[in-house]
Scaffold this active site. Structure first.
Site, short mmCIF file in Angstrom:
data_model
loop_
_atom_site.label_atom_id
_atom_site.label_comp_id
_atom_site.label_asym_id
_atom_site.label_seq_id
_atom_site.Cartn_x
_atom_site.Cartn_y
_atom_site.Cartn_z
N CYS A 83 42.40 91.26 14.92
CA CYS A 83 43.09 89.99 14.61
C CYS A 83 42.13 88.92 14.10
O CYS A 83 42.56 87.84 13.70
CB CYS A 83 43.84 89.49 15.84
N CYS A 206 54.61 84.98 23.84
CA CYS A 206 53.93 85.89 22.89
C CYS A 206 54.00 85.36 21.47
O CYS A 206 54.99 84.76 21.06
CB CYS A 206 54.61 87.25 22.90
N HIS A 333 51.98 85.40 13.38
CA HIS A 333 50.66 86.05 13.52
C HIS A 333 50.61 87.35 12.71
O HIS A 333 50.62 88.44 13.28
CB HIS A 333 50.40 86.29 15.01
#
Ligand code: COA
Length: 390
Positions: A83, A206, A333
């Site tokens: 990430c 999340c 994300h």
């Protein structure tokens, strides 16, 4: 080494972009950045992407996307650090410009995650954890961060409500970001009442599964002052650190050592302390992550990060706004693109072009992008620079 500046930024609307291909998502952001910079060429490009292979069956992205940009045969390099791929791609571009290898460089990131189902996306993400000691035992990223949260709660008294406060704050910030995936206000009660994912983390703790891309253009600071129509933003520090991948092998599961190391290096390079920062964009992949990150950046003392969002310290208008963009929680994300989108936000803030989410009098901004549970971290510090000499 030459001083480096960012002179152009681009990003598209993030979300479930089923009607757009992986390469089209990337090209939209890349061309927007080139246009914003006002240049007609780049000398090299870097692209951060965690798993083009598992998400869309496409690797060899450096060559593919350089061609897509219409600027082949420029060198095109794909960078992977889970990430943190976007942040690390930017760092490679900074080093190339600073070293004099290239003058005008595109740093970008992309991920298209929703073409596969939730199970396949969870598997692809889990390849960034330790396969032998974590994944084979059935652990997922929500599960790993849930364990970090448990340790923090038990050791420091961090509460379930304090985790929820991070989501409430970042969704409130993201409401003002027209490119965010989830532009919605949430209450602490909604967060705490949302579906359980991995105790104590719930759905609204999340970051989501996202398609999206972001890109920025860099060049030497001196060139930026002459060339750019935009006020240049100086890269004051670029730091990268690593840690053990497996959580159980770390000295302390509730401490992000790689972020602490990278931040210390970055503050030293920039010649500032955390008190000088106007805002930070950090890696809130789960609510507990933002709490751990702000402690590792020195914005609060160790163990005190839990109270920061609820007290207003890290909210817009607070002493040190964290994630004015809405963060990963609200903005989304798309893992390879996240680090570049953080830098886009920092540049907009320092140019004074962040619109309704503008942090007043922003001068210094920090971005923190991490891979996995923090086995790799990239920290950058940016400063508003003097513009074109008249
Ligand atoms: N925040 C807010 N809303 C979310 C959301 C999130 N993170 N994730 C999903 N939603 C919404 C969806 O829009 C959908 O809403 P709808 O019913 O109104 O259409 C609903 O919640 C269910 O979505 P779905 O896609 O079925 O959720 P899911 O259960 O498959 O996945 C998670 C939810 C949290 C498990 C998934 O987003 C996830 O794995 N996130 C973590 C990603 C990750 O680990 N990244 C790497 C970090 S290191």
């Amino acid at each position: 080494m030459r001083e480096v500046a960012v002179i152009g930024v681009g990003m598209n609307k993030w979300g479930e972009l089923w009607e757009k291909s992986h390469r089209r998502i990337w090209t939209e952001a890349a061309l927007a950045a080139v246009d914003d910079a006002g240049v007609d060429r780049v000398d090299a490009m870097y692209v951060g992407c965690m798993s083009g292979g598992l998400f869309v069956g496409q690797e060899h992205l450096g060559a593919l996307l350089a061609d897509e940009l219409g600027m082949g045969p420029i060198p095109g390099t794909r960078v992977e650090s889970a990430c943190a791929s976007g942040g690390l791609a930017f760092r490679q571009a900074v080093l190339a410009v600073a070293a004099g290898a290239h003058d005008i460089v595109l740093a970008s990131g992309v991920e298209k995650m929703t073409d596969v189902d939730g199970g396949a996306a969870t598997y692809a993400l889990s390849t960034a954890a330790d396969q032998e000691y974590e994944c084979y035992q059935g652990i997922t990223f929500p599960g790993l961060y849930a364990m970090m949260a448990r340790v923090h709660m038990e050791r420091y008294g961090t509460t379930r409500r304090q985790l929820a406060d991070v989501a409430v704050k970042n969704h409130a910030h993201g409401l003002l970001n027209e490119l965010a995936q989830f532009r919605m206000k949430v209450t602490a009660e909604q967060v705490m009442g949302s579906a359980a994912v991995a105790d104590p983390l719930r759905l609204l703790d999340c970051s989501p599964i996202t398609d999206g891309a972001a890109a920025v253009v860099l060049c030497p600071l001196e060139m930026a002052r002459k060339l750019s129509k935009q006020p240049p933003v100086r890269v004051a520090a670029s730091a990268h650190a690593t840690d053990r991948i497996a959580l159980h092998e770390r000295d302390d599961m509730a401490d992000l050592a790689s972020t602490r190391h990278a931040a210390a290096l970055a503050y030293k390079q920039a010649g500032i302390t955390p008190k000088d920062l106007s805002f930070c964009e950090v890696h809130d992949c789960f609510t507990i992550a933002e709490i751990l990150v702000i402690e590792a950046l020195g914005l609060t003392a160790r163990g005190k990060g839990g109270a920061a969002a609820g007290s207003g310290l890290t909210a817009q208008g607070g002493k040190i706004p964290v994630n004015p963009s809405g963060g990963l929680k609200s903005k989304g994300h798309p893992v390879g693109a996240t680090g570049i989108a953080q830098i886009r936000e920092a540049v907009l803030q320092l140019r004074g072009e962040a619109g309704k989410r503008q942090v007043p009098k922003a001068r210094w901004g920090l971005t923190q992008n991490m891979g996995g549970t923090g086995a790799s971290t990239v920290v950058h510090i940016f400063e508003r620079a003097e513009g074109r000499k008249r």
